[in-house]
Design a protein around this motif. Structure first.
Motif, PDB file in Angstrom:
ATOM      1  N   ARG A 173       0.935  -1.295  -0.015  1.00 47.51           N
ATOM      2  CA  ARG A 173       0.060   0.193  -0.055  1.00 47.51           C
ATOM      3  C   ARG A 173       0.912   1.255  -0.057  1.00 47.51           C
ATOM      4  NH1 ARG A 173      -2.152   2.616   4.292  1.00 47.51           N
ATOM      5  NH2 ARG A 173      -4.248   4.086   3.830  1.00 47.51           N
ATOM      6  N   SER A 174       1.948   1.285   0.723  1.00 42.98           N
ATOM      7  CA  SER A 174       2.869   2.316   0.737  1.00 42.98           C
ATOM      8  C   SER A 174       3.467   2.416  -0.366  1.00 42.98           C
ATOM      9  CB  SER A 174       3.864   2.219   1.827  1.00 42.98           C
ATOM     10  OG  SER A 174       4.652   1.064   1.512  1.00 42.98           O
ATOM     11  N   GLY A 175       3.917   1.531  -1.073  1.00 41.23           N
ATOM     12  CA  GLY A 175       4.489   1.416  -2.677  1.00 41.23           C
ATOM     13  C   GLY A 175       3.535   2.298  -3.701  1.00 41.23           C
ATOM     14  N   TYR A 176       2.378   1.814  -3.191  1.00 37.19           N
ATOM     15  CA  TYR A 176       1.239   2.519  -4.228  1.00 37.19           C
ATOM     16  C   TYR A 176       1.197   4.106  -4.094  1.00 37.19           C
ATOM     17  CZ  TYR A 176      -3.550   3.855  -5.748  1.00 37.19           C
ATOM     18  OH  TYR A 176      -4.574   4.397  -6.618  1.00 37.19           O
ATOM     19  N   TYR A 177       0.917   4.482  -2.780  1.00 41.37           N
ATOM     20  CA  TYR A 177       0.949   5.891  -2.521  1.00 41.37           C
ATOM     21  C   TYR A 177       2.230   6.744  -2.599  1.00 41.37           C
ATOM     22  CZ  TYR A 177      -3.453   5.549  -0.010  1.00 41.37           C
ATOM     23  OH  TYR A 177      -4.718   5.094   0.301  1.00 41.37           O
ATOM     24  N   ASN A 178       3.282   5.885  -2.647  1.00 46.51           N
ATOM     25  CA  ASN A 178       4.729   6.558  -3.021  1.00 46.51           C
ATOM     26  C   ASN A 178       4.841   6.859  -4.501  1.00 46.51           C
ATOM     27  OD1 ASN A 178       5.765   6.699  -0.487  1.00 46.51           O
ATOM     28  ND2 ASN A 178       6.517   4.783  -0.463  1.00 46.51           N
ATOM     29  N   TYR A 179       3.985   5.879  -5.546  1.00 50.25           N
ATOM     30  CA  TYR A 179       4.179   5.984  -6.795  1.00 50.25           C
ATOM     31  C   TYR A 179       3.397   7.103  -7.351  1.00 50.25           C
ATOM     32  CZ  TYR A 179       3.744   4.507 -11.944  1.00 50.25           C
ATOM     33  OH  TYR A 179       3.887   4.371 -12.946  1.00 50.25           O
ATOM     34  N   TYR A 180       2.207   7.380  -6.504  1.00 55.03           N
ATOM     35  CA  TYR A 180       1.302   8.581  -6.845  1.00 55.03           C
ATOM     36  C   TYR A 180       1.518   9.824  -6.309  1.00 55.03           C
ATOM     37  CZ  TYR A 180      -1.254   5.551 -10.293  1.00 55.03           C
ATOM     38  OH  TYR A 180      -1.163   4.828 -11.254  1.00 55.03           O
ATOM     39  N   SER A 181       2.650   9.872  -5.387  1.00 56.22           N
ATOM     40  CA  SER A 181       2.909  11.042  -4.616  1.00 56.22           C
ATOM     41  C   SER A 181       3.380  12.011  -5.581  1.00 56.22           C
ATOM     42  CB  SER A 181       4.031  10.768  -3.749  1.00 56.22           C
ATOM     43  OG  SER A 181       5.151  10.631  -4.275  1.00 56.22           O
ATOM     44  N   GLU A 182       3.172  13.389  -5.206  1.00 53.83           N
ATOM     45  CA  GLU A 182       3.515  14.486  -5.975  1.00 53.83           C
ATOM     46  C   GLU A 182       5.089  14.489  -6.346  1.00 53.83           C
ATOM     47  OE1 GLU A 182       3.581  19.550  -5.861  1.00 53.83           O
ATOM     48  OE2 GLU A 182       2.184  18.214  -4.312  1.00 53.83           O
ATOM     49  N   ARG A 183       6.097  13.881  -5.528  1.00 53.68           N
ATOM     50  CA  ARG A 183       7.360  14.101  -5.627  1.00 53.68           C
ATOM     51  C   ARG A 183       7.809  12.946  -6.679  1.00 53.68           C
ATOM     52  NH1 ARG A 183      12.156  12.582  -1.347  1.00 53.68           N
ATOM     53  NH2 ARG A 183      14.023  12.828  -2.702  1.00 53.68           N
ATOM     54  N   ALA A 184       7.056  11.868  -6.735  1.00 45.95           N
ATOM     55  CA  ALA A 184       7.427  10.676  -7.647  1.00 45.95           C
ATOM     56  C   ALA A 184       6.861  11.198  -8.817  1.00 45.95           C
ATOM     57  CB  ALA A 184       6.845   9.500  -7.062  1.00 45.95           C
ATOM     58  N   VAL A 185       5.771  11.715  -9.256  1.00 44.11           N
ATOM     59  CA  VAL A 185       5.128  12.000 -10.413  1.00 44.11           C
ATOM     60  C   VAL A 185       5.960  12.945 -11.221  1.00 44.11           C
ATOM     61  CG1 VAL A 185       3.226  13.146 -11.403  1.00 44.11           C
ATOM     62  CG2 VAL A 185       2.907  11.475  -9.623  1.00 44.11           C
ATOM     63  N   GLU A 186       6.745  14.071 -10.267  1.00 44.10           N
ATOM     64  CA  GLU A 186       7.569  14.957 -10.750  1.00 44.10           C
ATOM     65  C   GLU A 186       8.665  14.554 -11.327  1.00 44.10           C
ATOM     66  OE1 GLU A 186       7.221  18.339 -11.672  1.00 44.10           O
ATOM     67  OE2 GLU A 186       5.162  17.955 -10.864  1.00 44.10           O
ATOM     68  N   GLN A 187       9.529  13.307 -10.702  1.00 47.01           N
ATOM     69  CA  GLN A 187      10.544  12.703 -10.962  1.00 47.01           C
ATOM     70  C   GLN A 187      10.236  11.854 -12.361  1.00 47.01           C
ATOM     71  OE1 GLN A 187      11.407  10.398  -7.322  1.00 47.01           O
ATOM     72  NE2 GLN A 187      12.823  12.007  -6.529  1.00 47.01           N
ATOM     73  N   ARG A 188       9.228  11.378 -12.307  1.00 46.69           N
ATOM     74  CA  ARG A 188       8.993  10.599 -13.584  1.00 46.69           C
ATOM     75  C   ARG A 188       8.814  11.476 -14.859  1.00 46.69           C
ATOM     76  NH1 ARG A 188       5.730   7.578 -10.152  1.00 46.69           N
ATOM     77  NH2 ARG A 188       3.768   8.417 -11.001  1.00 46.69           N
ATOM     78  N   LYS A 189       8.120  12.705 -14.609  1.00 48.41           N
ATOM     79  CA  LYS A 189       8.256  13.524 -15.689  1.00 48.41           C
ATOM     80  C   LYS A 189       9.738  13.892 -16.043  1.00 48.41           C
ATOM     81  CE  LYS A 189       3.667  15.435 -14.656  1.00 48.41           C
ATOM     82  NZ  LYS A 189       2.598  16.518 -14.087  1.00 48.41           N
ATOM     83  N   LEU A 190      10.399  14.454 -14.974  1.00 46.38           N
ATOM     84  CA  LEU A 190      11.795  14.770 -15.389  1.00 46.38           C
ATOM     85  C   LEU A 190      12.665  13.640 -16.033  1.00 46.38           C
ATOM     86  CD1 LEU A 190      14.014  16.759 -15.015  1.00 46.38           C
ATOM     87  CD2 LEU A 190      14.375  15.704 -12.731  1.00 46.38           C
ATOM     88  N   LYS A 191      12.168  12.397 -15.535  1.00 47.89           N
ATOM     89  CA  LYS A 191      12.971  11.388 -16.289  1.00 47.89           C
ATOM     90  C   LYS A 191      12.598  10.979 -17.684  1.00 47.89           C
ATOM     91  CE  LYS A 191      13.965   6.573 -15.937  1.00 47.89           C
ATOM     92  NZ  LYS A 191      13.883   5.216 -15.142  1.00 47.89           N
ATOM     93  N   GLU A 192      11.260  11.182 -17.899  1.00 48.70           N
ATOM     94  CA  GLU A 192      10.825  11.271 -19.232  1.00 48.70           C
ATOM     95  C   GLU A 192      11.331  12.319 -20.325  1.00 48.70           C
ATOM     96  OE1 GLU A 192       8.265   9.385 -22.080  1.00 48.70           O
ATOM     97  OE2 GLU A 192       8.994   9.000 -19.939  1.00 48.70           O
ATOM     98  N   LYS A 193      11.566  13.859 -19.555  1.00 48.89           N
ATOM     99  CA  LYS A 193      12.074  14.419 -20.532  1.00 48.89           C
ATOM    100  C   LYS A 193      13.495  14.526 -20.803  1.00 48.89           C
ATOM    101  CE  LYS A 193       9.485  18.325 -18.828  1.00 48.89           C
ATOM    102  NZ  LYS A 193       9.383  19.753 -18.015  1.00 48.89           N
ATOM    103  N   MET A 194      14.349  13.669 -19.835  1.00 53.17           N
ATOM    104  CA  MET A 194      15.778  13.368 -20.170  1.00 53.17           C
ATOM    105  C   MET A 194      15.728  12.203 -21.111  1.00 53.17           C
ATOM    106  SD  MET A 194      17.077  13.415 -16.156  1.00 53.17           S
ATOM    107  CE  MET A 194      18.646  12.522 -16.681  1.00 53.17           C
ATOM    108  N   ASP A 195      14.719  11.415 -21.099  1.00 51.22           N
ATOM    109  CA  ASP A 195      14.814  10.351 -22.197  1.00 51.22           C
ATOM    110  C   ASP A 195      14.701  10.816 -23.514  1.00 51.22           C
ATOM    111  OD1 ASP A 195      15.585   8.431 -20.157  1.00 51.22           O
ATOM    112  OD2 ASP A 195      13.492   7.368 -19.886  1.00 51.22           O
ATOM    113  N   GLU A 196      13.745  11.811 -23.570  1.00 51.06           N
ATOM    114  CA  GLU A 196      13.300  12.156 -24.893  1.00 51.06           C
ATOM    115  C   GLU A 196      14.534  12.968 -25.348  1.00 51.06           C
ATOM    116  OE1 GLU A 196       9.891  14.685 -24.051  1.00 51.06           O
ATOM    117  OE2 GLU A 196       8.561  13.134 -23.997  1.00 51.06           O
ATOM    118  N   ALA A 197      15.169  13.471 -24.478  1.00 51.37           N
ATOM    119  CA  ALA A 197      16.334  14.340 -25.081  1.00 51.37           C
ATOM    120  C   ALA A 197      17.649  13.299 -25.447  1.00 51.37           C
ATOM    121  CB  ALA A 197      16.882  15.190 -23.881  1.00 51.37           C
TER     122      ALA A 197
END
Length: 443
Positions: A173-197
């Protein structure tokens, strides 16, 4: 609850204490007798640490956090209910309350939630490829299960079922909440931008000289042309993520002609697969392959390849597979003034009719070259030449050519690219021309 977990050895030590009712990796259940002893001494002003140590507990194992939390809990229970508040009336040795029975409506709700989760998982698995022709399923990652759970919750409005759905899916359950936490979402967006570059940079190498490449070719092109060094695993990850595919050739071996007359003579294998002799212009590999272009038109390509450097020294394209295709290629090789054949240079080929033909063998002798042949039906004896044809058919744009002249122009452009710009892993990540110059300088 204290964060410290007990080891197996620590559990064994704690279990020997008479004041311990039960112990697990996460916590201790003390006897009612010890709780009463603790309250009695604590009321007299004895520090909690001394009480625990006096009853045989090792504070280094328990930790002061557990001591303080037990002290506060027992004092509160004693103030509220007296001695009865210190007694453990719960079933079992774990100290955990009995699980409350669910009502029929709650059971139905849980079953419905599980059913919806299963439906979503089946739906997703239908879209995922099955390995080994469906014999082996691809196992969902925790991240994929989190996405599935969110999908089910949003679709069926099951926000009060997060804990149960996580348990059913086998994730925390904690993993689920961590995955959708604001910080994790931002990190995924940042990683996605890096991967696109990274994708854009890798595509530059992938399209360099308008030739498609595999991961190793991309790595060497990035280093050689753009002065960029990327890990091979990173390149393969980005290629897989964005579906950057290098076409893989299908096995379709060249069908060799039967010998026309008894005059054809097979020669011994002088090379014995010793391809890399580090001497440019000594071992000259040759072969002929077919090319389909345009509207099912067929042409043939004959080449001479330097076994030590992989450089294509001469080639000839024809729409007929006559004897001339082999002899004309040899003549082109000999006329090239930039090529200075090494002492003891010899030609190595298969036992195709062109190379066993008396006219070709006479021309080889005229040019004072040796001649060697692969063993019959053994493609490995001329493997580097066969490998070149395979890469050539993968990377050159043969099919779009509508005329023989267009095909010849494409082949000419590819030969320039292959010799001067196509980096090769086995050539110390150099191009054939660079490696040739490297060997000549070292000689």
């Amino acid at each position: 609850m204290a964060k410290k977990l007990f080891t197996t050895k620590e559990i064994e030590i704690l279990s020997t204490n008479p004041y311990v009712k039960s112990v697990s990796t996460k916590g201790i259940t003390y006897t009612d007798e010890f709780k009463q002893i603790f309250i009695t001494h604590a009321d007299n002003g004895t520090p909690a640490r001394e009480i625990f140590e006096g009853c045989g507990f090792d504070i280094e194992i328990i930790g002061m956090d557990r001591v303080h939390s037990s002290r506060d809990r027992w004092r509160a229970a004693y103030r509220k209910n007296g001695i009865d508040g210190l007694q453990d009336n719960r079933s079992g040795n774990s100290g955990r309350p009995r699980v409350m029975e669910l009502t029929p409506d709650e059971r139905y709700e849980r079953l419905e939630a599980e059913n919806n989760l299963l439906k979503a998982e089946i739906e997703l698995l239908k879209k995922i490829r099955f390995a080994e022709r469906g014999m082996k399923k691809i196992i969902l990652s925790a991240e994929q299960k989190f996405i599935l759970i969110r999908f089910v919750i949003d679709k069926y409005n099951l926000k009060n079922m997060i804990t149960h759905l996580c348990k059913s899916a086998g994730v925390s359950r904690s993993g689920y909440y961590n995955y959708y936490s604001e910080r994790a979402v931002e990190q995924r967006k940042l990683k996605e931008k890096m991967d696109e570059a990274l994708r854009d940079i890798i595509l530059k190498a992938f399209r360099f000289k308008n030739r498609k490449k595999g991961a190793r070719q991309i790595k060497m092109t990035l280093a050689g042309q753009f002065n960029i060094v990327y890990n091979l695993k990173r390149i393969r990850r980005i290629m897989g993520k964005y579906n950057i595919i290098c076409p893989i050739r299908k096995a379709n071996p060249y069908k060799r002609m039967m010998k026309a007359t008894q005059e054809h003579r097979v020669l011994p294998n002088l090379l014995n697969r010793e391809f890399k002799q580090d001497i440019p212009y000594k071992v000259l590999l040759t072969d002929i392959t077919y090319l389909f272009y345009g509207n099912s038109q067929k042409a043939y390509l004959s080449t001479f390849k330097d076994a030590s450097t992989n450089e294509i020294l001469a080639y000839h394209v024809s729409d007929r597979i006559t004897m001339d295709i082999a002899t004309d290629t040899l003549i082109k090789l000999k006329k090239n003034r930039k090529i200075k054949l090494a002492k003891g240079a010899f030609i190595h080929s298969d036992q195709g009719t062109h190379y066993t033909h008396p006219d070709f063998q006479k021309l080889v002798k005229k040019y004072k070259l040796g001649q060697s042949m692969s063993r019959r039906g053994n493609c490995w004896d001329n493997a580097p030449q066969e490998s070149f044809f395979g890469h050539f058919k993968d990377e050159a744009y043969i099919k779009p050519c509508q005329t023989l002249e267009a095909l010849k122009r494409e082949i000419k452009e590819y030969m320039t690219y292959y010799n001067q710009y196509r980096y090769q892993w086995d050539l110390k990540k150099m191009t054939p021309v660079q490696y040739r110059d490297h060997l000549l300088e070292a000689a």
